[in-house]
Each structure stands twice: as C-alpha cells, then as structure tokens.
Design a protein around this motif. Sequence first.
Motif, short mmCIF file in Angstrom:
data_model
loop_
_atom_site.label_atom_id
_atom_site.label_comp_id
_atom_site.label_asym_id
_atom_site.label_seq_id
_atom_site.Cartn_x
_atom_site.Cartn_y
_atom_site.Cartn_z
N PRO A 51 0.95 -1.20 0.01
CA PRO A 51 0.02 0.05 0.10
C PRO A 51 0.71 1.36 -0.02
O PRO A 51 0.26 2.47 -0.02
CB PRO A 51 -0.77 -0.13 1.34
N VAL A 52 2.06 1.31 0.36
CA VAL A 52 2.88 2.48 0.48
C VAL A 52 4.08 2.58 -0.54
O VAL A 52 4.81 3.70 -0.62
CB VAL A 52 3.43 2.43 1.79
N TRP A 53 4.82 1.66 -1.16
CA TRP A 53 5.78 1.68 -1.82
C TRP A 53 5.63 2.88 -2.78
O TRP A 53 6.56 3.66 -3.32
CB TRP A 53 6.16 0.40 -2.43
N ASP A 54 4.72 2.95 -3.81
CA ASP A 54 4.46 3.92 -4.59
C ASP A 54 4.46 5.36 -4.05
O ASP A 54 4.98 6.37 -4.78
CB ASP A 54 3.33 3.76 -5.62
N LEU A 90 16.56 4.65 -12.67
CA LEU A 90 15.27 5.00 -13.31
C LEU A 90 14.54 3.76 -14.01
O LEU A 90 13.73 3.30 -13.81
CB LEU A 90 15.30 5.98 -14.22
N VAL A 91 15.51 2.78 -14.67
CA VAL A 91 15.17 1.73 -15.09
C VAL A 91 14.70 0.91 -14.13
O VAL A 91 13.49 0.32 -14.23
CB VAL A 91 16.15 1.15 -16.29
N CYS A 92 15.66 0.58 -13.18
CA CYS A 92 15.21 -0.30 -12.10
C CYS A 92 13.86 -0.07 -11.25
O CYS A 92 12.93 -0.81 -11.00
CB CYS A 92 16.31 -0.35 -10.93
N LEU A 93 13.61 1.41 -11.12
CA LEU A 93 12.30 1.53 -10.80
C LEU A 93 11.04 1.27 -11.41
O LEU A 93 10.42 1.01 -10.79
CB LEU A 93 12.48 3.13 -10.12
N ILE A 94 11.40 1.68 -12.61
CA ILE A 94 10.14 1.44 -13.61
C ILE A 94 10.01 -0.22 -13.51
O ILE A 94 8.66 -0.59 -13.28
CB ILE A 94 10.50 1.83 -14.94
N VAL A 95 10.85 -1.14 -13.61
CA VAL A 95 10.76 -2.43 -13.79
C VAL A 95 10.35 -3.12 -12.44
O VAL A 95 9.46 -3.87 -12.17
CB VAL A 95 12.23 -3.08 -14.19
N ARG A 96 10.78 -2.33 -11.58
CA ARG A 96 10.26 -2.84 -9.88
C ARG A 96 8.92 -2.54 -9.74
O ARG A 96 8.11 -3.53 -9.29
CB ARG A 96 11.11 -1.88 -9.23
N GLY A 97 8.56 -1.40 -10.35
CA GLY A 97 7.18 -1.03 -10.23
C GLY A 97 6.09 -2.02 -10.90
O GLY A 97 5.10 -2.54 -10.53
N VAL A 98 6.39 -2.18 -12.31
CA VAL A 98 5.81 -3.26 -13.12
C VAL A 98 5.71 -4.58 -12.58
O VAL A 98 4.82 -5.42 -12.47
CB VAL A 98 6.50 -3.25 -14.26
N ALA A 99 6.87 -4.93 -11.76
CA ALA A 99 6.98 -6.25 -11.11
C ALA A 99 6.09 -6.21 -10.13
O ALA A 99 5.22 -7.29 -9.91
CB ALA A 99 8.35 -6.59 -10.66
N PHE A 100 5.97 -5.30 -9.11
CA PHE A 100 5.05 -5.39 -8.16
C PHE A 100 3.41 -5.68 -8.67
O PHE A 100 2.78 -6.33 -8.10
CB PHE A 100 4.98 -4.18 -7.29
N GLU A 101 3.21 -5.01 -9.63
CA GLU A 101 1.86 -4.92 -10.12
C GLU A 101 1.34 -6.25 -11.07
O GLU A 101 0.24 -6.58 -11.04
CB GLU A 101 1.52 -3.59 -11.24
N TYR A 102 2.49 -6.72 -11.80
CA TYR A 102 2.25 -7.84 -12.86
C TYR A 102 2.49 -9.11 -12.18
O TYR A 102 2.15 -10.26 -12.79
CB TYR A 102 3.05 -7.50 -14.04
N ARG A 103 3.33 -9.36 -11.07
CA ARG A 103 3.32 -10.73 -10.52
C ARG A 103 2.27 -11.51 -10.23
O ARG A 103 2.71 -12.66 -10.62
CB ARG A 103 4.46 -10.32 -9.22
N HIS A 104 1.43 -11.12 -9.68
CA HIS A 104 0.36 -11.90 -9.38
C HIS A 104 -0.86 -11.81 -10.57
O HIS A 104 -1.75 -12.49 -10.43
CB HIS A 104 -0.34 -11.19 -8.29
N LYS A 105 -0.46 -11.46 -11.47
CA LYS A 105 -1.52 -11.35 -12.87
C LYS A 105 -1.66 -12.86 -13.51
O LYS A 105 -2.64 -13.07 -13.85
CB LYS A 105 -1.19 -10.39 -13.79
#
Length: 335
Positions: A51-54, A90-105
């Motif tokens: 709930p807080v990372w972003d 920046l690339v790491c932060l983008i990929v990391r954010g995508v990973a949080f959202e897509y991992r459970h898809k």
Amino acid sequence: MHLHDFWFLLIAVLWTGYFFLEGFDFGIGVLTKLLARDRTERRVLINTIGPVWDGNEVWLITAAGATFAAFPDWYATLFSGFYLPFLAILVCLIVRGVAFEYRHKRSGERWQRNWEHAIFWCSLLPAFLWGVVFADIVRGVPIGPDKNFTGTLADLFGPYALLGGLLTLVLFTFHGAVFAALKTVGDIRDRARSRATVLGMTSGVLAVAFLGWTQVASGNGRSLPALIVSVAALAAALVMNHYGREGWAFACSGVAVAAAFALVFLALFPDVMPSSSNPAWSLTAAGAASSPYTLKIMTWVAVPMTPLIIGYQAWTYWVFRKRIGTQHIPAPAAH
C-alpha cells in the motif's frame, strides 16, 4: 536565513525523507531472496509495502523537481554527470513497479519467478547506486569552470563511493528487516529479527567506516553530531530488535538512515556540488540557485503544502498498520 539556504535545507529534508521511506522498501525487495523461504513468504513481504511503496517514490519526484526549480545549475551538472547511474536507477524503479503490479496477474511458476527476480535485482541495484551517487556528491567530482562534469564513469566508482554504496545497500536491507519484523507475524517475524541482528551489526561497521571517513575528509562541527546520532541510533535499533520492540527498532533504524544522509548534507553545505578539479569551480548554494523571485514564489507554495503531504502520508501508514502473515495469503486457485 537566505531563501537559497532555506531551499537547500528543504531539499535535504526531501532526499532524507525519501531514503527513510524508500530505504525500507528497497530492503524488503532484497529480503524477498534473503529472508523468504517460499513464494507465499515472498508475497507476505511484498504485501507489507504494497500500500505504500509508490507513495514513497513521490518523495524522489518532489526532491528532483525541487532541485530543478531551486538550483538549476546543480540539477544540470548532477543529472548530466551522473547520467548513466541515474538511468540505471530509473530503469530499475520502472521495472520494479511493473513487477509489483504484474507478478500476481498469472499463476505460472516461470512468470512469477521472473518478476520476483526483477523485484530483487531492481531493489538491490538502486540501494547500492544511491550510496555511490551521494558519496560522490559530498566527495566532489571533476567539474570544469563552465560547471560541466569533466570526468568519466570510472571517476564515479572510486573506493570511497563504493564504500558508500555498500553502506546504503546493507543499511537499507537492515531497515527493511526491522520493518518486516514490525509488519509480520509468525516464523517469518522471528527470522526477520534474527536477520536484522546480522545486518545491523554489519551496518554499524560500515557506518563507522564511511561516516568517519566523510567526517574526516569533508566534515565540520555541524556534521559531527549527525555521525554520533547515526551510530547511536543503529546501536539502539539493535538493542530494541533484540528485545522484540519492533516499533522502537524501526524508529531507531529510520533515525540512523536519516542522520547518515543529514551528515552528507551538513558536510556538503555551503557547496551543493564540490569540484575535485579546482575548489574555485565548485557549485555553491548561492551560486547555483534560481532568482530570488523564483525562490520566493516556490516558498509560498511549499510552506503550506509540505506539512499537508507529510500528514497525509502518515495517515496512510496508520491505516495500513496491521501485521500480516502467511495465514492471510489465500491459497492458489486450483486449475
């Protein structure tokens, strides 16, 4: 106090707040490999910051934006000279954010494993590179008389900078382990406390080495108390963690992170970016600042808005304060 001094202070607060908050969620990302034993435990760890990372990353955007607006020369020299490290972050932060959202898809083993690798590496690399960047900022880098960075990528990765990167990586992981102990229940909580003990002692050794080096090379009477507070807070965090007082342990580890970065900014001022080529070519807070009118308008906006934003984020943490454990993770759906 001049407005450029006020804005240097506010930017220091923004960067320090960013590392206080983003530090523990970088640590959680690293601990998904170092602490979690299976996919369910990795999900528990990820959910502690879900709930807080972003919201934590908003501090980075604000700090960078404030630097651009208040000190355009500092921003231009910093972001051009450190282009490749910042691009990697920046690339790491983008990929990391995508990973949080897509991992459970998707429930596929390979799909989730790949995103978990991304979370780990894209937490570890920024945690290390931020230390390298700020070590270079306080040490100084080659800057010419035209305020341009004149060095190479190799100039950014000297022994002092690498030590700074190692400190932030281990310190953030310790901060994350204490946060994991605060936010979880059961066996994972006990292992987080045990892992925090090892990480905290390692952080203490690295902190004494790096912060002591910084104080000797660049420090002053203002920065010495920050060194003492950082090391003392680390010791207090270890004691609180040993006795199972996770809330106090987390507060102390946060103070240790904040004091370490406070030392960097206190040692840096009145420069904002020292030149290792010629001290006369260093960028100073007064020389790199925007016009007084610009700073005045920014101040009128920042003074009422900053406490409001801090209060809102504190409320968010309060809402999501409950602990979680493996029993709160639903079993995978049968196919």
